[in-house]
Design a protein around this motif. Structure first.
Motif, mmCIF file in Angstrom:
data_model
loop_
_atom_site.group_PDB
_atom_site.id
_atom_site.type_symbol
_atom_site.label_atom_id
_atom_site.label_comp_id
_atom_site.label_asym_id
_atom_site.label_seq_id
_atom_site.Cartn_x
_atom_site.Cartn_y
_atom_site.Cartn_z
ATOM 1 N N ALA A 1 0.807 -1.218 0.000
ATOM 2 C CA ALA A 1 0.000 0.000 0.000
ATOM 3 C C ALA A 1 0.841 1.269 0.000
ATOM 4 O O ALA A 1 0.301 2.368 -0.206
ATOM 5 C CB ALA A 1 -0.947 -0.004 1.198
ATOM 6 N N LYS B 1 -2.545 -1.873 -3.619
ATOM 7 C CA LYS B 1 -1.699 -0.743 -3.994
ATOM 8 C C LYS B 1 -2.497 0.569 -3.878
ATOM 9 O O LYS B 1 -3.627 0.663 -4.340
ATOM 10 C CB LYS B 1 -1.196 -0.923 -5.422
ATOM 11 C CG LYS B 1 -0.194 0.130 -5.855
ATOM 12 C CD LYS B 1 0.310 -0.141 -7.256
ATOM 13 C CE LYS B 1 1.316 0.933 -7.685
ATOM 14 N NZ LYS B 1 1.810 0.707 -9.073
ATOM 15 N N ASP C 1 1.651 -9.046 -2.217
ATOM 16 C CA ASP C 1 0.210 -8.839 -2.277
ATOM 17 C C ASP C 1 -0.504 -10.139 -2.628
ATOM 18 O O ASP C 1 -1.557 -10.466 -2.041
ATOM 19 C CB ASP C 1 -0.109 -7.757 -3.306
ATOM 20 C CG ASP C 1 -1.581 -7.379 -3.306
ATOM 21 O OD1 ASP C 1 -2.137 -7.156 -2.216
ATOM 22 O OD2 ASP C 1 -2.181 -7.319 -4.394
ATOM 23 N N ALA D 1 -3.951 1.920 -1.372
ATOM 24 C CA ALA D 1 -5.219 1.762 -0.649
ATOM 25 C C ALA D 1 -5.557 3.033 0.114
ATOM 26 O O ALA D 1 -4.694 3.691 0.695
ATOM 27 C CB ALA D 1 -5.131 0.583 0.306
ATOM 28 N N VAL E 1 -7.387 -4.081 0.645
ATOM 29 C CA VAL E 1 -6.172 -3.270 0.846
ATOM 30 C C VAL E 1 -5.101 -3.730 -0.134
ATOM 31 O O VAL E 1 -4.507 -4.802 0.012
ATOM 32 C CB VAL E 1 -5.668 -3.388 2.294
ATOM 33 C CG1 VAL E 1 -4.392 -2.574 2.482
ATOM 34 C CG2 VAL E 1 -6.748 -2.929 3.270
#
Length: 498
Positions: free
Chosen positions: A301, A358, A437, A360, A356
């Motif tokens: 994030a 990239k 992720d 975010a 949640v």
């Protein structure tokens, strides 16, 4: 002069000495509590600075948890026998010395070794801080003192991620550990000057050092096998076999020793066994969640360490503010519903964390998940402690609480060891936003599934306790990594107050 088990402690909470006692116990417990919440935020910077892989970051968390979980029951027994203040001060000094080594670590191996030493110090001071309150304060003030200790400790836990993020982003990750040194320099002299020594005249028999060592070795070997399993070497297989063998030997020793660290007959209570199985499910999921979420917020994030630490505040703040009300509700309706609904809410929060990714948005993506997660933790943590204490005789309440606390920590360290393996995380996954992720999105449903299993188990096995069972004094709670401890040798129900 030491205060024995048969002498009534007379320190009042409003007296100057009472305030000093409360201060030193809060300082001591806050050292361990802060450390358990701030290290996760520092992990990406530790990995970059020491140029190490994901396995070393897992060990940075788990080396501490192995020794803490394995020795925490022994730490309480040492205080009862040799003096609670003495063992508490030794734990504070030991913990601070190990923290200094962590802050000075020149490589991952040195950091991991120092973290294991830190866990030994934590096993001495964590049960000792509450035992000092139990042994020092007048019985009319004891419940209030425990509530204040728990509340101030919860504030420390809430501040921990924020403080850790600020330190990592500013002076550097080493100050996450070095901060413990000045705290110890305040705590130890206050304890020596103002806290009365106390011991338990009923403590007898040999210490179960062998049992403690076997328990810690079982955890260490199994943890090593899980973390290093990606290599598939002969050493990993030998570690797994050694871990199982140490676990079997631990059970054998505890069954045949006259004074075991873990009396196995306590598990004759079906309710106690069931609640501890629920604990394993719940805190395994919590351990994995907080380990991975602190990394997800930074690696994927794009949050700074300070932003990631601040982002996690809602769960701890909600527990601190509302856990006492949840405990009171569970006393009225029984623990079954809270221990069923709470894990389901936490599972929902973890599934919401799948939003949640990239870039975010905190209010849209992160905060709703943490609020649902916090609501679930508020619902289940205090009733979990109540159910543990209600499932055994009053005389064994402290032992039951210690076992439950150790089980929670062991579950957390196993989750941190196993989740990267189960989700296919490579050694450098925390350096790749896409790879991490993808693994995170596989991990959250796994954690949610474990929580659902805990909810089903609670609904099927947990029953309403007898109306005259012992109620916990630790009603306020802010730590997210383990249930609150109760005094090892608590007062009779008639002494504990309403």
């Amino acid at each position: 002069m030491a205060v024995g088990a048969q002498q009534a402690p007379a320190v009042r909470i409003a007296s100057p000495r009472g305030k000093w006692i409360l201060l030193t116990t809060v300082l001591g417990s806050s050292m361990a509590m802060l450390d358990s919440t701030v290290v996760n935020v520092a992990l990406p910077r530790i990995g970059e600075d020491l140029n190490t892989g994901l396995a070393a970051l897992q060990w940075t968390v788990n080396a501490y948890m192995v020794t803490l979980a394995g020795l925490i029951l022994l730490g309480g027994s040492l205080g009862d026998r040799f003096g609670r203040r003495k063992i508490f001060v030794i734990g504070v000094v030991w913990f601070a010395s190990a923290s200094l080594l962590c802050g000075l670590a020149v490589n991952a191996g040195m950091l991991i070794g120092a973290r294991a030493l830190q866990g030994i110090g934590g096993a001495l001071l964590t049960p000792g801080s509450l035992a000092l309150i139990q042994a020092s304060f007048h019985r009319d003030d004891r419940a209030r003192a425990v509530g204040l200790w728990s509340g101030f400790g919860g504030i420390g836990a809430a501040v921990g991620p924020f403080l850790g993020g600020w330190l990592v982003a500013g002076p550097g990750w080493r100050w996450v550990f070095l901060l413990n040194v000045p705290m110890a320099l305040m705590c130890a002299p206050i304890a020596l000057r103002h806290v009365p020594e106390s011991s338990d005249n009923r403590a007898h028999g040999r210490f179960d050092v062998l049992g403690a060592v076997l328990g810690a070795l079982a955890l260490a070997f199994v943890t090593y096998a899980l973390i290093e399993a990606r290599g598939g070497s002969l050493l990993v297989a030998l570690a797994a076999v050694a871990g199982v063998a140490a676990g079997v030997a631990f059970v054998f020793v505890e069954k045949h020793r006259p004074d075991p660290m873990l009396p196995l007959d306590i598990f004759a209570s079906r309710q106690f066994t069931a609640v501890n199985l629920v604990t394993l499910c719940v805190y395994a999921a919590f351990g994995g969640f907080f380990f991975l979420t602190a990394l997800q917020l930074q690696v994927v994030a794009g949050y700074s360490p300070l932003g990631a630490g601040t982002a996690l505040l809602p769960t701890t703040a909600m527990m601190l503010l509302f856990s006492s009300r949840s405990g009171a509700l569970a006393e009225r309706i029984g623990p079954r519903i809270p221990l069923t609904v709470g894990p389901l809410l936490c599972a929902g929060g973890m599934l919401l964390m799948l939003r949640v990714g990239k870039d975010a948005s905190y209010p849209v993506d992160v905060l709703p998940a943490l609020l649902v997660m916090g609501a679930g933790m508020v619902t289940l943590v205090a009733p979990l402690t109540s159910a543990v204490l209600a499932s055994v005789d009053t005389a064994r309440a402290g032992l039951a609480s210690g076992i439950n606390n150790a089980a929670a920590r062991a579950a957390g360290l196993m989750a941190v060891a196993a989740l990267p393996l189960l989700t296919g995380m490579g050694p450098d996954a925390y350096r790749s936003p896409d790879a991490f992720d993808a693994a995170f999105r596989r991990a959250m449903p796994l954690c949610a599934g474990v929580l659902v299993a805990g909810a089903v188990l609670a609904f099927a096995t947990v029953r309403r306790p007898a109306p005259d069972c012992r109620r916990p004094e630790c009603r306020m709670h802010g730590c997210v990594t383990s249930p609150p401890l109760e005094p090892r040798r608590g007062p009779r129900a008639s002494e504990a107050g309403p």
